[in-house]
Design an enzyme around this catalytic site. Sequence first.
Site, PDB file in Angstrom:
ATOM      1  N   ASP A 148     -11.501  -9.098  11.048  1.00 40.83           N
ATOM      2  CA  ASP A 148     -12.117 -10.263  10.391  1.00 40.83           C
ATOM      3  C   ASP A 148     -11.412 -11.568  10.762  1.00 40.83           C
ATOM      4  O   ASP A 148     -12.048 -12.523  11.212  1.00 40.83           O
ATOM      5  CB  ASP A 148     -12.057 -10.129   8.861  1.00 40.83           C
ATOM      6  CG  ASP A 148     -13.000  -9.058   8.352  1.00 40.83           C
ATOM      7  OD1 ASP A 148     -13.880  -8.625   9.123  1.00 40.83           O
ATOM      8  OD2 ASP A 148     -12.841  -8.650   7.184  1.00 40.83           O
ATOM      9  N   ARG A 202      -1.375 -13.849  -3.657  1.00 41.16           N
ATOM     10  CA  ARG A 202      -2.281 -14.910  -3.188  1.00 41.16           C
ATOM     11  C   ARG A 202      -1.748 -16.329  -3.405  1.00 41.16           C
ATOM     12  O   ARG A 202      -1.857 -17.167  -2.511  1.00 41.16           O
ATOM     13  CB  ARG A 202      -3.669 -14.740  -3.804  1.00 41.16           C
ATOM     14  CG  ARG A 202      -4.655 -13.885  -2.988  1.00 41.16           C
ATOM     15  CD  ARG A 202      -4.037 -12.834  -2.203  1.00 41.16           C
ATOM     16  NE  ARG A 202      -4.924 -12.085  -1.335  1.00 41.16           N
ATOM     17  CZ  ARG A 202      -4.691 -10.869  -0.923  1.00 41.16           C
ATOM     18  NH1 ARG A 202      -3.591 -10.235  -1.317  1.00 41.16           N
ATOM     19  NH2 ARG A 202      -5.500 -10.258  -0.091  1.00 41.16           N
ATOM     20  N   ASP A 234      -9.633 -12.846  -4.780  1.00 38.21           N
ATOM     21  CA  ASP A 234      -8.645 -13.468  -3.891  1.00 38.21           C
ATOM     22  C   ASP A 234      -9.064 -14.866  -3.434  1.00 38.21           C
ATOM     23  O   ASP A 234      -8.246 -15.768  -3.328  1.00 38.21           O
ATOM     24  CB  ASP A 234      -8.372 -12.561  -2.683  1.00 38.21           C
ATOM     25  CG  ASP A 234      -7.655 -11.286  -3.099  1.00 38.21           C
ATOM     26  OD1 ASP A 234      -6.904 -11.342  -4.092  1.00 38.21           O
ATOM     27  OD2 ASP A 234      -7.846 -10.245  -2.449  1.00 38.21           O
TER      28      ASP A 234
HETATM   29  N1  ARG Z   1      -8.828  -5.909  -7.312  1.00 39.25           N
HETATM   30  C1  ARG Z   1      -7.535  -6.360  -6.971  1.00 39.25           C
HETATM   31  C2  ARG Z   1      -7.378  -7.814  -7.296  1.00 39.25           C
HETATM   32  O1  ARG Z   1      -8.320  -8.479  -7.453  1.00 39.25           O
HETATM   33  C3  ARG Z   1      -7.166  -6.022  -5.539  1.00 39.25           C
HETATM   34  C4  ARG Z   1      -7.735  -6.896  -4.502  1.00 39.25           C
HETATM   35  C5  ARG Z   1      -7.376  -6.411  -3.147  1.00 39.25           C
HETATM   36  N2  ARG Z   1      -7.689  -7.371  -2.156  1.00 39.25           N
HETATM   37  C6  ARG Z   1      -8.210  -7.072  -0.969  1.00 39.25           C
HETATM   38  N3  ARG Z   1      -8.423  -8.070  -0.174  1.00 39.25           N
HETATM   39  N4  ARG Z   1      -8.514  -5.849  -0.581  1.00 39.25           N
HETATM   40  O2  ARG Z   1      -6.315  -8.317  -7.411  1.00 39.25           O
END
Ligand code: ARG
Length: 419
Positions: free
Chosen positions: A32, A113, A142
Amino acid sequence: MKVVKLFKANFQPEKEELKGKTVVLLYSGGLDTSVMLKWIQEKYECSLISLTLDIGQRGKDFKKIEEKAKKLGVKKHFTIDAKQEFIDNYVFPALKANALYEGTYPLHSALSRPLLAKWAIKIAKKEGAAAIAHGCTGKGNDQVRITVTAYTINPDIKIIQPVVEWGFNREDEVEYAKKHSIPIPSQSKYSIDENLWGRSIECSDLEYPEMEPNEDAFEWTVNPKNAPDKVEYITIEFQKGIPVAINGEHMDSIKLIQKLNDIGGKNSIGRLDHLEDRIVGIKSREIYENPAAVLLISAHKDLEKSVCTTQEFAFKSLVDEKWANLVYSALWVDPLKEDLDVFINNVNERVNGEVRLKLYKGTAQIVGRKSDWALYDYNLATYEKISKFNEKASAGFMELYGLQAKLAHMIKKKNEDLE
Ligand code: ARG
């Protein structure tokens, strides 16, 4: 004819606005972000700087990521070793807050993040870039965490989110990659995000929450049936709420967390299956592996309880829950989080001592705790003769303690009898 006006937020750049300027892309080296590395250059006619943070992702070759970015035409690449910063400023504050979103998720992805956003803004400033870019989808948390942190630190920054702009599906991306000689790595069927504090696994068959996850979703933890048939004991020492030693051996915090991930993983500790409420309203099924986080949070919370009064502990549970909610919901930068940190740190001044855990095939039982700051007093608690607790005082205490409940019942009964 009806004109459909598309919504555009302040932080979204116009196409011409970035012409000849520089953009900092948070780059993971995967398909990506590699595709977007080219796509942004093409669409915005700008130059790119790529940025990769080392926050303890296992098996990542940061040199290779840099080489790949350079091959794809970035004018500069930064690899930042942010492991220590991540632990000191994000993971340990979360541990002191016993942070588990909805009682389950140790927030490893959520914690990382704001750090990514902070570094993107920092590099953008240093390099005079007008925008940052990231690889988040439009459905997750995120994107909100990165965006809110980034524009809070720099309200003038522009933010590019190619995944929501380009409208590519997987085939389009692969085709675009082929056309631009972007290497297509063999990809897991899952979407993985990991750092020192844990591993998130999403997508594919995990999207059927009624089905048990396949064994191939897990990498850090063994299946309980393959864990050792022998019990393993560990003792974790805390100073001011921070873990400093395992089994009496003092070590630096990076090593300590890695070691607990190994010990926990081998004993199948920290496999979590969570039906989670995302910020954007979706309920999503998330699988996590958090051996160190699960061990440390349960040990820390136990020790904290030993040193807190009943009132403090009850209030801290409310504060902890609020803290976890803020961090999950992209409000790392809300001043309330800092306000809560002051209280949390104050309580943690006294969280000194040791907790002993017994690990066996997926369970981590707390089997002992010891602290010079504990409010536990053997002489008060013991049922032996030497007890210093004044049992004679109990009768008077009880007479007054239930006074209002007794009154309420009497009044209710009196009124009912009158009906
Ligand atoms: N659901 C979790 C959160 O919102 C994990 C997110 C994982 N991020 C990813 N880009 N796969 O914090």
